[in-house]
Design a protein around this motif. Structure first.
Motif, PDB file in Angstrom:
ATOM      1  N   LEU A  97       0.843  -1.203   0.000  1.00 42.23           N
ATOM      2  CA  LEU A  97       0.000   0.000   0.000  1.00 42.23           C
ATOM      3  C   LEU A  97       0.875   1.248   0.000  1.00 42.23           C
ATOM      4  CD1 LEU A  97      -2.913  -0.813   2.490  1.00 42.23           C
ATOM      5  CD2 LEU A  97      -2.914  -0.941  -0.011  1.00 42.23           C
ATOM      6  N   GLU A  98       1.996   1.168   0.700  1.00 43.27           N
ATOM      7  CA  GLU A  98       2.943   2.295   0.708  1.00 43.27           C
ATOM      8  C   GLU A  98       3.591   2.450  -0.664  1.00 43.27           C
ATOM      9  OE1 GLU A  98       4.796   5.533   2.299  1.00 43.27           O
ATOM     10  OE2 GLU A  98       3.450   4.230   3.456  1.00 43.27           O
ATOM     11  N   ILE A  99       4.041   1.341  -1.232  1.00 37.84           N
ATOM     12  CA  ILE A  99       4.715   1.390  -2.536  1.00 37.84           C
ATOM     13  C   ILE A  99       3.790   1.952  -3.615  1.00 37.84           C
ATOM     14  CG2 ILE A  99       5.539  -0.084  -4.434  1.00 37.84           C
ATOM     15  CD1 ILE A  99       6.896  -1.844  -2.349  1.00 37.84           C
ATOM     16  N   PHE A 100       2.539   1.466  -3.631  1.00 41.15           N
ATOM     17  CA  PHE A 100       1.612   1.843  -4.699  1.00 41.15           C
ATOM     18  C   PHE A 100       0.680   2.995  -4.324  1.00 41.15           C
ATOM     19  CE2 PHE A 100       2.231  -2.711  -6.216  1.00 41.15           C
ATOM     20  CZ  PHE A 100       3.010  -2.327  -7.306  1.00 41.15           C
ATOM     21  N   GLU A 101       0.916   3.594  -3.162  1.00 44.07           N
ATOM     22  CA  GLU A 101       0.174   4.796  -2.749  1.00 44.07           C
ATOM     23  C   GLU A 101      -1.339   4.563  -2.773  1.00 44.07           C
ATOM     24  OE1 GLU A 101       1.710   7.696  -5.501  1.00 44.07           O
ATOM     25  OE2 GLU A 101       3.447   8.107  -4.231  1.00 44.07           O
ATOM     26  N   LEU A 102      -1.758   3.469  -2.123  1.00 47.09           N
ATOM     27  CA  LEU A 102      -3.176   3.125  -2.052  1.00 47.09           C
ATOM     28  C   LEU A 102      -3.749   3.247  -0.635  1.00 47.09           C
ATOM     29  CD1 LEU A 102      -3.955  -0.008  -4.288  1.00 47.09           C
ATOM     30  CD2 LEU A 102      -4.813   2.311  -4.555  1.00 47.09           C
ATOM     31  N   LYS A 103      -2.946   3.699   0.303  1.00 44.28           N
ATOM     32  CA  LYS A 103      -3.375   3.720   1.705  1.00 44.28           C
ATOM     33  C   LYS A 103      -4.668   4.513   1.901  1.00 44.28           C
ATOM     34  CE  LYS A 103      -0.162   4.556   4.754  1.00 44.28           C
ATOM     35  NZ  LYS A 103       1.053   5.131   5.383  1.00 44.28           N
ATOM     36  N   MET A 135      -5.802   2.095 -10.161  1.00 45.22           N
ATOM     37  CA  MET A 135      -5.909   1.674  -8.764  1.00 45.22           C
ATOM     38  C   MET A 135      -6.338   0.216  -8.664  1.00 45.22           C
ATOM     39  SD  MET A 135      -7.718   5.150  -7.357  1.00 45.22           S
ATOM     40  CE  MET A 135      -8.058   4.576  -5.693  1.00 45.22           C
ATOM     41  N   LYS A 136      -7.266  -0.191  -9.531  1.00 40.87           N
ATOM     42  CA  LYS A 136      -7.683  -1.598  -9.545  1.00 40.87           C
ATOM     43  C   LYS A 136      -6.519  -2.503  -9.924  1.00 40.87           C
ATOM     44  CE  LYS A 136     -12.587  -0.805 -10.584  1.00 40.87           C
ATOM     45  NZ  LYS A 136     -13.681  -1.008 -11.565  1.00 40.87           N
ATOM     46  N   GLN A 137      -5.723  -2.076 -10.892  1.00 41.32           N
ATOM     47  CA  GLN A 137      -4.575  -2.885 -11.300  1.00 41.32           C
ATOM     48  C   GLN A 137      -3.593  -3.036 -10.141  1.00 41.32           C
ATOM     49  OE1 GLN A 137      -4.327  -4.583 -13.937  1.00 41.32           O
ATOM     50  NE2 GLN A 137      -2.169  -5.080 -14.228  1.00 41.32           N
ATOM     51  N   LYS A 138      -3.349  -1.961  -9.404  1.00 40.21           N
ATOM     52  CA  LYS A 138      -2.463  -2.045  -8.242  1.00 40.21           C
ATOM     53  C   LYS A 138      -3.017  -3.023  -7.212  1.00 40.21           C
ATOM     54  CE  LYS A 138      -1.009   2.800  -8.665  1.00 40.21           C
ATOM     55  NZ  LYS A 138      -1.068   4.138  -8.021  1.00 40.21           N
ATOM     56  N   GLY A 150      -2.503   0.276 -17.540  1.00 41.99           N
ATOM     57  CA  GLY A 150      -3.295   1.093 -16.627  1.00 41.99           C
ATOM     58  C   GLY A 150      -2.496   1.724 -15.512  1.00 41.99           C
ATOM     59  N   LEU A 151      -1.262   1.290 -15.307  1.00 40.38           N
ATOM     60  CA  LEU A 151      -0.454   1.863 -14.240  1.00 40.38           C
ATOM     61  C   LEU A 151       0.163   3.181 -14.681  1.00 40.38           C
ATOM     62  CD1 LEU A 151       1.498  -1.207 -12.787  1.00 40.38           C
ATOM     63  CD2 LEU A 151      -0.650  -0.204 -11.978  1.00 40.38           C
ATOM     64  N   ASP A 152       0.239   4.135 -13.770  1.00 35.99           N
ATOM     65  CA  ASP A 152       0.939   5.382 -14.055  1.00 35.99           C
ATOM     66  C   ASP A 152       2.436   5.105 -14.071  1.00 35.99           C
ATOM     67  OD1 ASP A 152       2.129   5.995 -11.240  1.00 35.99           O
ATOM     68  OD2 ASP A 152       0.010   5.633 -10.842  1.00 35.99           O
ATOM     69  N   PRO A 153       3.243   6.012 -14.643  1.00 38.04           N
ATOM     70  CA  PRO A 153       4.683   5.747 -14.786  1.00 38.04           C
ATOM     71  C   PRO A 153       5.390   5.404 -13.475  1.00 38.04           C
ATOM     72  CG  PRO A 153       4.060   7.612 -16.139  1.00 38.04           C
ATOM     73  CD  PRO A 153       2.849   7.257 -15.333  1.00 38.04           C
ATOM     74  N   ARG A 154       5.018   6.072 -12.385  1.00 41.83           N
ATOM     75  CA  ARG A 154       5.668   5.775 -11.101  1.00 41.83           C
ATOM     76  C   ARG A 154       5.338   4.354 -10.636  1.00 41.83           C
ATOM     77  NH1 ARG A 154       7.846   7.385  -6.371  1.00 41.83           N
ATOM     78  NH2 ARG A 154       6.908   6.560  -4.461  1.00 41.83           N
ATOM     79  N   ALA A 155       4.056   3.984 -10.695  1.00 39.56           N
ATOM     80  CA  ALA A 155       3.655   2.642 -10.268  1.00 39.56           C
ATOM     81  C   ALA A 155       4.282   1.568 -11.152  1.00 39.56           C
ATOM     82  CB  ALA A 155       2.135   2.523 -10.288  1.00 39.56           C
ATOM     83  N   ALA A 156       4.347   1.825 -12.468  1.00 36.27           N
ATOM     84  CA  ALA A 156       4.968   0.865 -13.383  1.00 36.27           C
ATOM     85  C   ALA A 156       6.446   0.686 -13.042  1.00 36.27           C
ATOM     86  CB  ALA A 156       4.806   1.342 -14.824  1.00 36.27           C
ATOM     87  N   GLU A 169      10.712  -2.667 -10.469  1.00 31.92           N
ATOM     88  CA  GLU A 169      11.735  -2.837  -9.437  1.00 31.92           C
ATOM     89  C   GLU A 169      11.435  -4.050  -8.561  1.00 31.92           C
ATOM     90  OE1 GLU A 169      14.654  -1.043  -8.748  1.00 31.92           O
ATOM     91  OE2 GLU A 169      14.261  -0.395 -10.804  1.00 31.92           O
ATOM     92  N   GLU A 170      10.164  -4.267  -8.244  1.00 33.51           N
ATOM     93  CA  GLU A 170       9.774  -5.428  -7.454  1.00 33.51           C
ATOM     94  C   GLU A 170      10.020  -6.730  -8.216  1.00 33.51           C
ATOM     95  OE1 GLU A 170       8.411  -5.732  -4.034  1.00 33.51           O
ATOM     96  OE2 GLU A 170       9.702  -3.975  -4.255  1.00 33.51           O
TER      97      GLU A 170
END
Length: 245
Positions: free
Chosen positions: A119-125, A139-142, A164-170, A175-176
């Motif tokens: 949740l921290e990594i993908f900013e979904l908190k 957000m659904k993809q995350k 569907g992911l934004d550049p930061r999330a992708a 990295e993961e």
């Protein structure tokens, strides 16, 4: 870690071989890229690997577990992110993640650590206690990614996971993926974005009309064509496809 031997799948409705005598082995520590045109057999192969479909012929083994004889145990070793989002929209994000953790029998401490980390990594908190139907596609993809990996499986099978992911999330997901492989695990990664496969993958398989046209590192695929891009090699190796299978 992943082994397919002489795997064939034919769709009865059109008598089309979506996968034709496929042999493929992917080892621990590999980030394997799987590419091909629409209709090439990528998604069918992935559905066979995850046990969603059953092959007409051949065997599929996940970390030593035969998918036909030991399907449940084999599936427990897989984190699968499908191409396309199908969620229970009336659940909250947290309810969905706890449901996935229950399916994989993840204990309270492990699920808490995993959920908090991602949740921290993908900013979904801030959205995790809202219903999924209020989420954007990204957000659904995350959420799907977090749920698929909640049991920390050794094998990740990701079918177009960056859509569907934004550049930061992708970037963070990539990295993961790299971190997972550095720990000796396996990532099997289907993508249409050839630049991503070129930069990220340790080996690449090119499938077309159900047949594996090429397999190897980028340098091996070049076969003396110094400086050739993956896009150029891809166009040489494949024909036009139809609808995705």
């Amino acid at each position: 870690m992943i082994e397919l031997k002489q795997v064939t799948k034919t769709y009865a409705k059109n008598n089309k071989k979506a996968v034709d005598n496929l042999n493929l082995s992917v080892e621990g520590g590999e980030l394997f890229g799987f590419i091909g045109p629409n209709g090439a057999g990528k998604t069918t192969t992935i559905k066979l690997m995850t046990g969603i479909l059953t092959p007409d012929e051949g065997t599929i083994t996940m970390a030593g577990h035969d998918m036909a004889r030991d399907r449940i145990e084999a599936q427990r070793l897989i984190g699968y992110v499908p191409d396309g989002i199908d969620l229970y929209d009336r659940l909250t994000g947290m309810e969905y993640l706890n449901f996935m953790a229950d399916v994989y029998q993840v204990d309270a401490a492990r699920r808490k650590a995993h959920i908090e980390k991602y949740l921290e990594i993908f900013e979904l908190k801030d959205a995790i206690n809202s219903q999924v139907r209020s989420y954007s596609k990204g957000m659904k993809q995350k959420l799907v990614v977090i749920g698929a990996l909640i049991h920390n499986p050794p094998i990740w099978i990701l079918d177009e996971p960056l859509g569907g992911l934004d550049p930061r999330a992708a970037h963070l997901l990539k990295e993961e993926m790299l971190r997972h492989c550095r720990e000796g695990n396996t990532v099997f990664f289907s993508t249409h974005v050839l630049e991503v496969a070129e930069k990220l993958c340790t080996r690449i398989g090119v499938i077309d009309h159900g047949n594996l046209r090429a397999l190897g590192t980028l340098e091996e695929l070049r076969s003396g064509e110094k400086g050739a891009s993956l896009e150029e090699l891809f166009l040489e190796l494949t024909d036009d496809g139809g609808e995705e299978q």
